[in-house]
Write a protein that holds these residues in place. Sequence first.
Motif, PDB file in Angstrom:
ATOM      1  N   LEU A  45       0.814  -1.196   0.000  1.00 32.74           N
ATOM      2  CA  LEU A  45       0.000   0.000   0.000  1.00 32.74           C
ATOM      3  C   LEU A  45       0.853   1.252   0.000  1.00 32.74           C
ATOM      4  O   LEU A  45       0.468   2.276  -0.546  1.00 32.74           O
ATOM      5  CB  LEU A  45      -0.928  -0.006   1.233  1.00 32.74           C
ATOM      6  CG  LEU A  45      -2.006  -1.106   1.248  1.00 32.74           C
ATOM      7  CD1 LEU A  45      -2.781  -1.049   2.557  1.00 32.74           C
ATOM      8  CD2 LEU A  45      -2.949  -0.968   0.060  1.00 32.74           C
ATOM      9  N   ALA A  46       2.042   1.188   0.628  1.00 36.88           N
ATOM     10  CA  ALA A  46       2.900   2.361   0.689  1.00 36.88           C
ATOM     11  C   ALA A  46       3.632   2.613  -0.612  1.00 36.88           C
ATOM     12  O   ALA A  46       4.162   3.690  -0.816  1.00 36.88           O
ATOM     13  CB  ALA A  46       3.914   2.213   1.824  1.00 36.88           C
ATOM     14  N   GLY A  47       3.678   1.604  -1.489  1.00 38.03           N
ATOM     15  CA  GLY A  47       4.403   1.766  -2.736  1.00 38.03           C
ATOM     16  C   GLY A  47       3.492   2.178  -3.872  1.00 38.03           C
ATOM     17  O   GLY A  47       2.268   2.141  -3.773  1.00 38.03           O
ATOM     18  N   GLU A  48       4.118   2.592  -4.961  1.00 38.89           N
ATOM     19  CA  GLU A  48       3.387   2.983  -6.156  1.00 38.89           C
ATOM     20  C   GLU A  48       4.136   2.475  -7.370  1.00 38.89           C
ATOM     21  O   GLU A  48       5.368   2.440  -7.378  1.00 38.89           O
ATOM     22  CB  GLU A  48       3.222   4.500  -6.220  1.00 38.89           C
ATOM     23  CG  GLU A  48       4.532   5.270  -6.235  1.00 38.89           C
ATOM     24  CD  GLU A  48       4.315   6.760  -6.316  1.00 38.89           C
ATOM     25  OE1 GLU A  48       3.144   7.177  -6.368  1.00 38.89           O
ATOM     26  OE2 GLU A  48       5.311   7.498  -6.331  1.00 38.89           O
ATOM     27  N   LYS A  49       3.383   2.067  -8.371  1.00 42.82           N
ATOM     28  CA  LYS A  49       3.998   1.565  -9.588  1.00 42.82           C
ATOM     29  C   LYS A  49       4.436   2.739 -10.450  1.00 42.82           C
ATOM     30  O   LYS A  49       3.707   3.702 -10.629  1.00 42.82           O
ATOM     31  CB  LYS A  49       3.013   0.686 -10.358  1.00 42.82           C
ATOM     32  CG  LYS A  49       2.752  -0.654  -9.688  1.00 42.82           C
ATOM     33  CD  LYS A  49       1.893  -1.544 -10.562  1.00 42.82           C
ATOM     34  CE  LYS A  49       1.688  -2.910  -9.909  1.00 42.82           C
ATOM     35  NZ  LYS A  49       0.863  -3.812 -10.744  1.00 42.82           N
ATOM     36  N   ARG A  50       5.627   2.598 -10.974  1.00 41.00           N
ATOM     37  CA  ARG A  50       6.199   3.635 -11.817  1.00 41.00           C
ATOM     38  C   ARG A  50       6.724   3.002 -13.090  1.00 41.00           C
ATOM     39  O   ARG A  50       7.356   1.956 -13.051  1.00 41.00           O
ATOM     40  CB  ARG A  50       7.327   4.366 -11.080  1.00 41.00           C
ATOM     41  CG  ARG A  50       7.890   5.548 -11.868  1.00 41.00           C
ATOM     42  CD  ARG A  50       8.831   6.343 -10.998  1.00 41.00           C
ATOM     43  NE  ARG A  50      10.000   5.580 -10.658  1.00 41.00           N
ATOM     44  CZ  ARG A  50      11.123   5.546 -11.382  1.00 41.00           C
ATOM     45  NH1 ARG A  50      11.182   6.221 -12.521  1.00 41.00           N
ATOM     46  NH2 ARG A  50      12.155   4.831 -11.017  1.00 41.00           N
ATOM     47  N   SER A  54       8.484   2.866  -3.208  1.00 43.61           N
ATOM     48  CA  SER A  54       7.785   3.513  -2.102  1.00 43.61           C
ATOM     49  C   SER A  54       7.584   4.989  -2.418  1.00 43.61           C
ATOM     50  O   SER A  54       8.397   5.627  -3.091  1.00 43.61           O
ATOM     51  CB  SER A  54       8.597   3.371  -0.812  1.00 43.61           C
ATOM     52  OG  SER A  54       9.892   3.940  -0.972  1.00 43.61           O
ATOM     53  N   LYS A  55       6.485   5.544  -1.941  1.00 44.83           N
ATOM     54  CA  LYS A  55       6.206   6.949  -2.178  1.00 44.83           C
ATOM     55  C   LYS A  55       7.220   7.811  -1.444  1.00 44.83           C
ATOM     56  O   LYS A  55       7.503   7.587  -0.268  1.00 44.83           O
ATOM     57  CB  LYS A  55       4.790   7.286  -1.701  1.00 44.83           C
ATOM     58  CG  LYS A  55       3.697   6.599  -2.513  1.00 44.83           C
ATOM     59  CD  LYS A  55       2.324   7.034  -2.059  1.00 44.83           C
ATOM     60  CE  LYS A  55       1.237   6.363  -2.906  1.00 44.83           C
ATOM     61  NZ  LYS A  55      -0.129   6.761  -2.481  1.00 44.83           N
ATOM     62  N   PRO A  56       7.777   8.789  -2.119  1.00 42.89           N
ATOM     63  CA  PRO A  56       8.815   9.608  -1.473  1.00 42.89           C
ATOM     64  C   PRO A  56       8.228  10.514  -0.403  1.00 42.89           C
ATOM     65  O   PRO A  56       7.087  10.982  -0.494  1.00 42.89           O
ATOM     66  CB  PRO A  56       9.386  10.418  -2.641  1.00 42.89           C
ATOM     67  CG  PRO A  56       8.267  10.503  -3.627  1.00 42.89           C
ATOM     68  CD  PRO A  56       7.513   9.202  -3.506  1.00 42.89           C
ATOM     69  N   GLU A  57       9.025  10.762   0.609  1.00 39.01           N
ATOM     70  CA  GLU A  57       8.643  11.721   1.641  1.00 39.01           C
ATOM     71  C   GLU A  57       8.770  13.143   1.097  1.00 39.01           C
ATOM     72  O   GLU A  57       9.522  13.390   0.165  1.00 39.01           O
ATOM     73  CB  GLU A  57       9.545  11.550   2.872  1.00 39.01           C
ATOM     74  CG  GLU A  57       9.429  10.195   3.544  1.00 39.01           C
ATOM     75  CD  GLU A  57       8.066  10.006   4.196  1.00 39.01           C
ATOM     76  OE1 GLU A  57       7.448  11.042   4.567  1.00 39.01           O
ATOM     77  OE2 GLU A  57       7.629   8.854   4.336  1.00 39.01           O
ATOM     78  N   PRO A  58       8.015  14.101   1.647  1.00 38.05           N
ATOM     79  CA  PRO A  58       8.155  15.500   1.195  1.00 38.05           C
ATOM     80  C   PRO A  58       9.595  15.979   1.310  1.00 38.05           C
ATOM     81  O   PRO A  58      10.267  15.752   2.314  1.00 38.05           O
ATOM     82  CB  PRO A  58       7.215  16.264   2.135  1.00 38.05           C
ATOM     83  CG  PRO A  58       6.208  15.252   2.570  1.00 38.05           C
ATOM     84  CD  PRO A  58       6.948  13.945   2.655  1.00 38.05           C
ATOM     85  N   HIS A  59      10.055  16.619   0.284  1.00 34.55           N
ATOM     86  CA  HIS A  59      11.452  17.058   0.221  1.00 34.55           C
ATOM     87  C   HIS A  59      11.680  18.192   1.231  1.00 34.55           C
ATOM     88  O   HIS A  59      10.966  19.197   1.221  1.00 34.55           O
ATOM     89  CB  HIS A  59      11.789  17.531  -1.186  1.00 34.55           C
ATOM     90  CG  HIS A  59      13.251  17.579  -1.475  1.00 34.55           C
ATOM     91  ND1 HIS A  59      14.128  18.414  -0.821  1.00 34.55           N
ATOM     92  CD2 HIS A  59      14.017  16.866  -2.345  1.00 34.55           C
ATOM     93  CE1 HIS A  59      15.342  18.240  -1.286  1.00 34.55           C
ATOM     94  NE2 HIS A  59      15.310  17.304  -2.208  1.00 34.55           N
TER      95      HIS A  59
END
Length: 427
Positions: free
Chosen positions: A5-10, A186-191
């Motif tokens: 769930l925390a990841g996203e396909k790219r 995984s979705k990146p954290e806010p920079h």
Amino acid sequence: MRSELAGEKRQFGHRARLALTPAQIRLVDDQAHAARTMWNLLHDWWKMLPREQRSLAAADAAIRQARKEIDWLAVLPAQAAQAVLKTYLQAWKNCWDGRADEPNFKARFRTVMSVDIPQGRDLNITRVHRRWGMVNIPKAGRVRFRWTKDLPVGKRADADNRITGARLVKDALGWHIAFRVQTLQSKPEPHPGPEVGIDVGVTVPLALSDGKTYDHGEWLTEKEQAELLRLEQRAAHRKTFRKRGEKPSRRLRATYDQIQALRARAKRRHLEWQHQTTTDIAKKYGAVVVEALSITNMVKSAKGAIDRPGKNVAQKSGLNRSISQEAWGRTVELLTYKAARHGGAVHKVPAPGTSQRCSACGFTTPGSRECQATFVCKNPDCGWYGNADHNAARNVLHLYRIGLVAIPAAGRSSRQARKRVKPTTAR
């Protein structure tokens, strides 16, 4: 389950150089010409057929019949022929949705030669050693390709990380293979990085609001530039012997190929510089602000009409050429997806007035730039002076901080798409 769930396909593409033998080059060339001819035949069939008889099943049957009746079309693999049909129907769908023009005829010398390999499992990719890998090309056999990036093959491949297909593309430097790669990340954290404004130019390609610049030299060495000039002079000389309407001679086409190879080498070096520069910016800054430039209008010709001729046509032509060579639009595209990958974002602000405004006091007046590189404020109470490109970059960042962000919207003009919004962070 939580990690999924925390990841996203790219999905992204990776292009590598192929090492084909002369026999394999001829075979892949034949496949590319067959794919182009298949597109043209399908286009003629589609235009001649009544609308009520057009369908996917009818087009598929027509392609199968053409491959049976025309022997040299059979050199194109069946799956590649189906990919041509899929691409053609998608082109019409894009036209109906208003995203593109109607599909048209593909000319021999103005079309990029390419062959699609739609299924990734047919590639059977293996790594030979550090620099080379092997890939299976239908009807051509095993071919070496330059290994410059780790690919999800072998034990590293699974349902979420795999190669879904590829495409063979030919340019002036030879045949390349473009892999379609799908990964789960995984979705990146806010920079957490700072905000920065960027001003693009010809003399200074990229000037940042914090005083940093990204510059580059000539894309061709002095020896290569001399070779390019010699080839262009040779081509101009040989062109004088060609009669009007006559096809170019074999020697003239060979000279054109050599010119294209040198220009393709320069373009590849430029693209490499853009990738390295945009990656460095995306890693350092959380919010990147650029101007919403209308490059198409900027590079319009200044010739004018017969009754109203333009002024400084030669200077404007040279400026248009320099703007096109810098490829500002591609730089923004690379920045957009790389910033999102690192948790940042790219914002666009209106471009008018950024080079004439003083970033210290906000006073705007024409003629503040003493020369191309220096900005001098005309406000008697300020008198600030400094680098003109960095001053424009600070103005770009200022527009973002006050909330003047250009938001593109489908079906709206640029004036309607401009909207004031609150900035994400107040600094």
